[in-house]
Write a protein that holds these residues in place. Sequence first.
Motif, mmCIF file in Angstrom:
data_model
loop_
_atom_site.group_PDB
_atom_site.id
_atom_site.type_symbol
_atom_site.label_atom_id
_atom_site.label_comp_id
_atom_site.label_asym_id
_atom_site.label_seq_id
_atom_site.Cartn_x
_atom_site.Cartn_y
_atom_site.Cartn_z
ATOM 1 N N GLY A 111 4.704 -32.200 -8.661
ATOM 2 C CA GLY A 111 4.841 -33.019 -8.055
ATOM 3 C C GLY A 111 4.938 -34.015 -9.023
ATOM 4 N N LEU A 112 3.768 -34.108 -9.911
ATOM 5 C CA LEU A 112 3.411 -34.770 -10.630
ATOM 6 C C LEU A 112 4.430 -35.002 -11.858
ATOM 7 N N LEU A 113 5.656 -33.747 -12.592
ATOM 8 C CA LEU A 113 7.275 -34.011 -12.831
ATOM 9 C C LEU A 113 7.649 -35.175 -11.941
ATOM 10 N N LEU A 114 7.438 -35.026 -11.331
ATOM 11 C CA LEU A 114 8.891 -36.102 -10.088
ATOM 12 C C LEU A 114 7.882 -37.348 -10.463
ATOM 13 N N TRP A 115 6.541 -37.558 -9.591
ATOM 14 C CA TRP A 115 6.381 -39.117 -10.133
ATOM 15 C C TRP A 115 6.819 -40.082 -10.744
ATOM 16 N N PRO A 116 7.124 -39.263 -12.336
ATOM 17 C CA PRO A 116 7.660 -41.188 -13.178
ATOM 18 C C PRO A 116 9.322 -41.021 -12.536
ATOM 19 N N ILE A 117 9.944 -39.998 -11.912
ATOM 20 C CA ILE A 117 11.058 -40.350 -11.793
ATOM 21 C C ILE A 117 11.262 -41.196 -10.128
ATOM 22 N N GLY A 118 10.161 -41.147 -9.606
ATOM 23 C CA GLY A 118 10.125 -41.472 -8.405
ATOM 24 C C GLY A 118 9.736 -43.119 -8.956
ATOM 25 N N TYR A 119 9.103 -43.756 -10.223
ATOM 26 C CA TYR A 119 8.234 -43.957 -9.887
ATOM 27 C C TYR A 119 9.270 -45.257 -11.091
ATOM 28 N N ALA A 120 9.941 -45.084 -11.458
ATOM 29 C CA ALA A 120 11.149 -45.726 -12.491
ATOM 30 C C ALA A 120 11.822 -46.363 -11.638
ATOM 31 N N LEU A 121 12.344 -45.195 -10.606
ATOM 32 C CA LEU A 121 13.476 -45.761 -9.019
ATOM 33 C C LEU A 121 12.917 -47.293 -8.544
ATOM 34 N N GLY A 122 11.240 -46.419 -8.068
ATOM 35 C CA GLY A 122 10.873 -47.620 -7.635
ATOM 36 C C GLY A 122 11.119 -49.349 -8.408
#
Length: 129
Positions: A111-122
Amino acid sequence: MGKGAAVQKKRTIILLFAIALALYVLAGVVFNPMIVWTAGPVFLSYPLLSHGLSKGSKRNCFGAYAYLVGSSGFSLAYHFAWFFDWGGTKTGGSTSALIFAVFPVYAVIIGLLLWPIGYALGGISARKP
C-alpha cells in the motif's frame, strides 16, 4: 468538509467493513481474534482518506485510494489463496497459517509503495486544463 466529502467518508467506511467481513469469512475460522491484525492494513487507509477529504486534497484522496487498492488487494488475494487452497497454500505445511502473522506487514508495504503513484495521479487529475 462538504456534504460530498461526508458521503464519501460513509461510503468508505462501508467499503472497509465489507472488506474486513470478506477477510473474516475467507479465513474460515469462526472465532478469529487475528482479524484485527489481518484487516489492520485495510483500516489504515481510513485516516489517510479522512485527511485528504478534510483538506479537500485530490492528491491525498487518490493516494489513499491507491493505498487501499494495494493493501486490500494483497490481503484479499492471500485470503482467496488460503480459502481455495491454491497451490497447497492451506495444506502445504504444518506452519502455513503463520503467514497470517506476517502478511499484514507486506500489505502495508505494498500500500505504501502504491500511495505515491496515486498521489501523483491525483496531482495530474487536479490540474486545470
